[in-house]
Design a protein around this motif. Sequence first.
Motif, short mmCIF file in Angstrom:
data_model
loop_
_atom_site.label_atom_id
_atom_site.label_comp_id
_atom_site.label_asym_id
_atom_site.label_seq_id
_atom_site.Cartn_x
_atom_site.Cartn_y
_atom_site.Cartn_z
N VAL A 96 -102.07 27.96 15.67
CA VAL A 96 -100.84 29.19 14.98
C VAL A 96 -99.65 29.03 16.78
O VAL A 96 -100.50 28.98 17.64
CB VAL A 96 -100.71 30.12 14.59
CG1 VAL A 96 -101.23 30.22 12.83
CG2 VAL A 96 -102.02 30.89 15.41
N THR A 97 -98.85 29.35 16.58
CA THR A 97 -97.51 29.35 18.23
C THR A 97 -96.84 30.69 17.57
O THR A 97 -97.31 31.57 17.33
CB THR A 97 -97.04 28.11 18.12
OG1 THR A 97 -95.90 28.31 17.25
CG2 THR A 97 -97.81 26.68 17.49
N ALA A 98 -96.89 31.15 19.45
CA ALA A 98 -95.59 32.16 19.36
C ALA A 98 -94.78 31.94 18.46
O ALA A 98 -93.88 33.33 17.91
CB ALA A 98 -95.44 32.48 21.27
N ASP A 99 -94.33 31.23 17.98
CA ASP A 99 -92.81 31.21 16.60
C ASP A 99 -93.59 31.98 15.67
O ASP A 99 -92.96 32.27 14.80
CB ASP A 99 -92.44 30.05 16.98
CG ASP A 99 -91.68 29.16 18.14
OD1 ASP A 99 -91.37 30.30 19.18
OD2 ASP A 99 -91.18 28.06 18.26
N VAL B 216 -103.17 31.79 21.82
CA VAL B 216 -101.74 33.11 20.65
C VAL B 216 -103.05 34.45 20.08
O VAL B 216 -101.48 35.37 20.16
CB VAL B 216 -101.29 32.32 19.44
CG1 VAL B 216 -100.68 33.48 18.31
CG2 VAL B 216 -101.25 31.34 19.95
N MET B 217 -103.67 34.49 19.75
CA MET B 217 -104.29 35.04 19.01
C MET B 217 -104.84 36.77 20.52
O MET B 217 -104.71 37.35 19.80
CB MET B 217 -105.96 34.67 18.66
CG MET B 217 -105.91 33.93 17.17
SD MET B 217 -104.91 35.46 15.23
CE MET B 217 -102.97 34.69 16.08
N LEU B 218 -104.68 36.15 21.35
CA LEU B 218 -104.98 36.87 22.30
C LEU B 218 -104.19 38.26 22.89
O LEU B 218 -103.84 39.07 23.29
CB LEU B 218 -104.86 36.11 23.95
CG LEU B 218 -105.48 36.80 25.04
CD1 LEU B 218 -106.24 38.17 24.73
CD2 LEU B 218 -106.05 36.03 26.38
N GLY B 219 -102.78 37.04 22.58
CA GLY B 219 -101.07 37.93 22.54
C GLY B 219 -100.28 39.05 21.63
O GLY B 219 -100.41 40.21 21.34
#
Length: 272
Positions: free
Chosen positions: A27-30, A225-228
Amino acid sequence: MTSKTEESTQPDAPTPQQGGIPEVNKVTADDITASLKAGFSDFLAHPFMSGFFGLFYAVFGILLVWCLVWLGKIWMIIPAVVGFPLVAPFAAAGLYEMSRRLQKGESFGWADILTVMADQRKREMGWMAFVTLFIFWVWMYQVRLWLAIVLQNASFSDVGGFLNTVFFTPEGWTFLAIGTCSGALLSAALFTVTVVAMPMLLDRECDFVTAMLTSVEVVKQNPVVMLGWAAIISVTVLLSMVPAFLGLIFTLPILGHTTWHLYQRAVAPVEG
């Protein structure tokens, strides 16, 4: 006459699937952005029903603080408020079901959602609730331990005195530093094992260990991504609690709906 072989092949009752961990996607930020948009859309589709779950969570937080003040447990207020978001994933079970049905284009009412939530006690969701509450208990216990060690001579007769000791004394700063580090570790551990576990248990038949391992794999495959996503949840929930927990009426439902859509992107669907 029934043979022993035939008897042995007949299961006593249906059990959760014991298959391996499902495929985990990158997965990405998008994906987070798209999930947030979908979560907000779900909230707008049923704002009163979604807001009910946020209101319930907010009222519970207010009552928790009031009870601590009434019992004279002033020292427990800050750790309780900080640790309060740890139980949010379990509180959002109804929101996951709403998003699931909206995604499939199914109509539903209050009875449909509340019935599904009640039925979770017969499945593995109860074990996940136990894991969540256990970590919350560990958090509260270790705070009490550090209070006794670091602030052993301090007296907390009221909220103002407690806040003054914690925020304006060297001992209080030491306590905050230790508490922040230990709290971050516990929160990271709980986030890792629950980030997709709760919606996964509602979505498919599997045991809670498989759900937790899948959640760990999602974080392992997508650490940045999960940290974000964890940072977004933490900051949003903590800021929402500032106005007497009332901000949670709106933010908790949106985050809950978003979590469902992020789970859908992070974990491959059931085959067949």
